[in-house]
Design a protein around this motif. Sequence first.
Motif, PDB file in Angstrom:
ATOM      1  N   PRO A  77       0.918  -1.395  -0.047  1.00 40.53           N
ATOM      2  CA  PRO A  77       0.106  -0.069  -0.067  1.00 40.53           C
ATOM      3  C   PRO A  77       0.781   1.364   0.158  1.00 40.53           C
ATOM      4  O   PRO A  77       2.182   1.210   0.569  1.00 40.53           O
ATOM      5  CB  PRO A  77      -1.004  -0.244   1.208  1.00 40.53           C
ATOM      6  N   ALA A  89      -0.645  -2.200   8.704  1.00 40.54           N
ATOM      7  CA  ALA A  89      -1.639  -1.302   8.247  1.00 40.54           C
ATOM      8  C   ALA A  89      -2.868  -1.956   8.258  1.00 40.54           C
ATOM      9  O   ALA A  89      -2.968  -3.014   7.982  1.00 40.54           O
ATOM     10  CB  ALA A  89      -0.992  -1.032   6.538  1.00 40.54           C
ATOM     11  N   GLY A  93      -5.552   0.832   3.953  1.00 45.11           N
ATOM     12  CA  GLY A  93      -4.385   1.390   3.668  1.00 45.11           C
ATOM     13  C   GLY A  93      -4.344   2.927   4.003  1.00 45.11           C
ATOM     14  O   GLY A  93      -3.217   3.467   3.581  1.00 45.11           O
ATOM     15  N   CYS A  96      -1.334   3.794   9.221  1.00 45.03           N
ATOM     16  CA  CYS A  96       0.020   2.679   9.245  1.00 45.03           C
ATOM     17  C   CYS A  96       0.805   2.908  10.434  1.00 45.03           C
ATOM     18  O   CYS A  96       0.763   4.108  10.880  1.00 45.03           O
ATOM     19  CB  CYS A  96       0.813   3.005   7.940  1.00 45.03           C
ATOM     20  N   SER A 488      -3.894  10.472   4.992  1.00 43.20           N
ATOM     21  CA  SER A 488      -3.580   9.055   5.534  1.00 43.20           C
ATOM     22  C   SER A 488      -2.589   9.343   6.985  1.00 43.20           C
ATOM     23  O   SER A 488      -2.221  10.580   7.133  1.00 43.20           O
ATOM     24  CB  SER A 488      -2.604   8.301   4.518  1.00 43.20           C
TER      25      SER A 488
END
Length: 627
Positions: A77, A89, A93, A96, A488
């Motif tokens: 990912p 993760a 995705g 993490c 993310s």
Amino acid sequence: MKDSIAEEHLYLGFSHQYRDSIFPLHTSISLFLLSYCDCKLFKIFLVLTGEDVDDRFVTKNLLGDVEVHLISRCQLPMVVQSCCLPAVAVKDGRFCRAGLSVVLRHIIQKTYEADPSKKDVLELLGFKKTCLKACAEVSQWTRLCEISIPLAVEGFLTASPEHCQTIPPDILQLERKLGEPVRVHNDDKIRRQKLQQQKAGAKAAVPVLGKDATEAGTPVEMHEHPLPSLELSVAFSKLLVQEVSEAVNREAPHIRRTKTSDLPLLDHVFAEGLYFTLADIVLLPCIHQFLVSSKKQGKNLVNLPLLSSWYQRVQEVPGVKQAAGKCNMQLLQLPELMSAPEEQLQDFPSVPDELEEVNEDSHFIGGPRPTMTKLMENGIEAKFSPHPCPNWTVDWTNLPSAVSPGEGKMSRERALRKQQQLNNLVAAVTKLAKPGDVIVDFCSGGGHVGIVLAYMMPSCQVVLIENKELSLIRAKDRSDELGLNNISFIQANLDYFKGTFNIGVALHACGVATDMVIEHCVKAQAAFVISPCCYGFIQNTVKFKYPRSQQFKEILSYKEHMILCRFADQTAVQLPPERRLIGKQCMGLVDLDRAWAAEECNYSVQVISMEPESCSPKNNMFVGIPP
């Protein structure tokens, strides 16, 4: 809960297999912990990093009951590709965890959550659950366990015969650590028990765990051990969920009256002191490989008596031999070694030079005026660039509540100041950012900066990096509420992020963290917008030496620079105005040194005061533009 646990993927690097270990050693350590915890909660992927890795060889020779899947780095990912392994993760995705200590602590926590009866697993995190929690960038102990020892052993195993004649300095450093007095949260009580035992001249019965002792229903053998044995009794009674005998606990009146300074010191039983922790799990596969290689080469371990004793003692811990067996680790039985003569140990280097500098005297006496005068005589004064957009502000009233820093347990006044701080950083980033840019919010905390940027700049990708798990989970919850898909989250120390990016941002990065963020941005040739904090925590580390710039180095000593750093923290609103003014000038000088260091890398850097200055006592802000 169990469904979400099952969706987590654990990614481990695989370069080669040597004897009974998989390399890099971080992978062997991770697999050993999984075996020790009997953890089957993760889908495990081996990420092939070697050039000539035979897939069949990997599958055939891997650990007995661990199911693994092979994958190349390009198949990872995207969020994992930007991190050092090991990494965990979630299936989508976007979240993490990376770096050895973070991943191992997560495995322990998830194992306990899935089966609360495994209290021995949770105990690996130590007192207050802080074992290896401090990041390796600032903690010598974490760095030694997580980075230095694994790398030293890997280097030792791959070195030519003439280069592996000497014991690696990091191994010697661990030997010396094992010889230091132990400090634990209840050490006064235990030291009094030790004094009572010494005065009684008695031998204490200490549980010794044979190879079959971990089997259910097998009685624990009790053997007589020579002094010192109280530490062993305390350590193994905890492992066996027993209490130290009443006879040991009862203190005589003259023992209770003994001054603390007159009490005997405690000896190490395990790596961090009296109790078996995650540090022992990390070190065992590394030291095992070092000892196996040393034995094959016929080396005498007389200079490592404490390490040899530790290696034998760890094998007595319930579950260790069984976990080692699953990992094909054939643990050695070493002869008991006497301590080496002091003059013999002096032939070996003690603390590595770079660590000695960290231990310089940190007590600085005197005010900042002589240092400021010295700089002024050389034409150096604190100077601030004009604010490029002092009146710019985010339209907070028209944003969803989850974007605002007021979401949470923040007072109204603090939330307003936080909004004012964000106005400054967001304004600077807005002027720099282009569609498609990757913006990294370092030391992101609960995501106050990153979430605003992700919401206001949907054409940019935003990455939040934070070491504290709960803060990052709160940030992800806010992001999920907003439905953001351009963001993310990475729980990791800064050194484990290796991704490319265009802009780095950090609000109130504490102490050395500011310099770490600048270093990351310079390496990536990325612009940066940073507000420093906690100047008083600045000190020399393995990676960073102060002053930072050549101009300051030619004028100030480390001690003089540290005086500036200490007084740069004197800016609190309750202090007298003159004191705050001196604090602001010291802040400006410390940050000028940082700016000039970045300019030595051809950056253009401005040091700016945030508007209004009342938004924070730490109201400086860097804006750095790469060449």
